[in-house]
Enzyme design. Structure first.
Site, PDB file in Angstrom:
ATOM      1  CG  HIS A  76       1.289  -9.062  -6.697  1.00 62.41           C
ATOM      2  ND1 HIS A  76       0.897  -7.742  -6.734  1.00 62.41           N
ATOM      3  CD2 HIS A  76       1.114  -9.469  -5.404  1.00 62.41           C
ATOM      4  CE1 HIS A  76       0.497  -7.365  -5.535  1.00 62.41           C
ATOM      5  NE2 HIS A  76       0.625  -8.399  -4.708  1.00 62.41           N
ATOM      6  CG  ASP A  86      -0.975 -11.427  -1.993  1.00 66.12           C
ATOM      7  OD1 ASP A  86      -0.351 -10.490  -2.526  1.00 66.12           O
ATOM      8  OD2 ASP A  86      -2.031 -11.266  -1.358  1.00 66.12           O
ATOM      9  CG  HIS A 130      -3.833  -7.856  -5.471  1.00 62.13           C
ATOM     10  ND1 HIS A 130      -3.602  -9.217  -5.373  1.00 62.13           N
ATOM     11  CD2 HIS A 130      -3.033  -7.286  -4.516  1.00 62.13           C
ATOM     12  CE1 HIS A 130      -2.725  -9.457  -4.419  1.00 62.13           C
ATOM     13  NE2 HIS A 130      -2.357  -8.313  -3.892  1.00 62.13           N
ATOM     14  NE  ARG A 153      -1.018  -9.326   2.855  1.00 54.80           N
ATOM     15  CZ  ARG A 153       0.022  -9.303   2.015  1.00 54.80           C
ATOM     16  NH1 ARG A 153      -0.109  -8.754   0.826  1.00 54.80           N
ATOM     17  NH2 ARG A 153       1.181  -9.821   2.370  1.00 54.80           N
TER      18      ARG A 153
END
Length: 276
Positions: free
Chosen positions: A101, A103, A244, A259
């Protein structure tokens, strides 16, 4: 600061830099250039705290709040809602990002980039992350396929990836199948298995077949690299040109990271006609 490419198409390691300290404008500019060129840049031995993490991210833009709300494996930090805590261990039912995907492509303006700092890594090399270059994936298409795909749009729906049955209303957005990176001018493929549901304007069977071809194509190992985390490693990836996937091979061991994402400033930019 030095830059060492890690594969022919994606990823570079940045050395001789201390992210605990404020960065000079020249260094920020060089990091932006490296990010746009390599898709993802990595730093090792960076024991930053959340304040330093936020300051580093803010060098590149406004901080982004995750659109997944209650439907994600990661959870917001109690003090900083733009920080997502990714803590997975023996009792976890799933982890974030187990499918290829980019993000939150379901958002009308997806986050420009993501910065993940790992503080606990599993033993025996577990918990790697795969990255893939959407520049290289586009370049490898045939001229006829580039012509066909240019100008098409696809729908991205958060409900395909995020948890069902929550109170969060996930975004649904349409984006160009072939986009152009606003910094580098390079063309790229912008569909992903995690959130893209269909090609707009095509019959269901044609859309399904075309998307499956594109998913397999962008996930090809020829334009991938695999990043092996160490304690206090950082990955900084550009959601516009890289995809990723997290590997959950470390159960029942523990992995903990934080994150922060940087807001996008515009929707994915549609590419013009391909070069002849």
């Amino acid at each position: 600061m030095n830059v060492r490419p890690l594969s022919p198409h994606v990823g570079a390691e940045i050395g001789d830099i201390d992210l605990r300290q404020p960065l000079a404008p020249r260094v920020v500019s060089e990091l932006k250039d490296a990010l746009g060129k390599y898709g993802v840049i990595f730093f090792h031995d960076q024991p930053i705290d959340l304040e330093q993490h936020r300051r580093f991210a803010a060098c590149f833009g406004e901080l982004h709040i995750h659109v997944g709300g209650e439907g994600t494996a990661s959870k917001p930090d109690e003090k900083y809602p733009e920080v997502r805590k990714q803590h997975f261990h023996r009792t976890s039912k799933r982890v974030s990002g187990e499918v290829w995907h980019t993000d939150q492509s379901c958002a009308a303006v997806p986050p420009m980039a993501s910065i993940l700092h790992q503080t606990i890594v599993p033993p025996d090399g577990g918990g790697d992350t795969l990255f893939a270059s959407m520049y290289a994936a586009y370049d490898a298409l045939s001229p006829r396929m580039k012509t066909f795909l240019t100008g098409l749009t696809a729908t991205h729906d958060g409900a395909k990836l995020f948890d069902k049955g929550t109170s969060t209303a996930y975004p649904v957005s349409s984006h160009p199948v072939i986009a152009v990176h606003p910094w580098t001018g390079r063309k790229l493929i912008y569909v992903n298995r995690g959130q893209t549901t269909h090609i707009d304007g095509l019959p269901r069977d044609e859309s399904r077949a075309l998307l499956e071809f594109l998913f397999e194509h962008v996930e090809s190992p020829e334009w991938q690299m695999r990043f092996h985390w160490r304690e206090h490693s950082i990955a900084f990836w550009d959601n516009r040109c890289a995809q990723h996937r997290a590997i959950w091979d470390y159960w029942p061991h523990e992995r903990l990271g934080y994150r922060i994402q940087i807001k996008g400033t515009e929707p994915p930019v549609p590419a013009s006609a391909p070069d002849q």
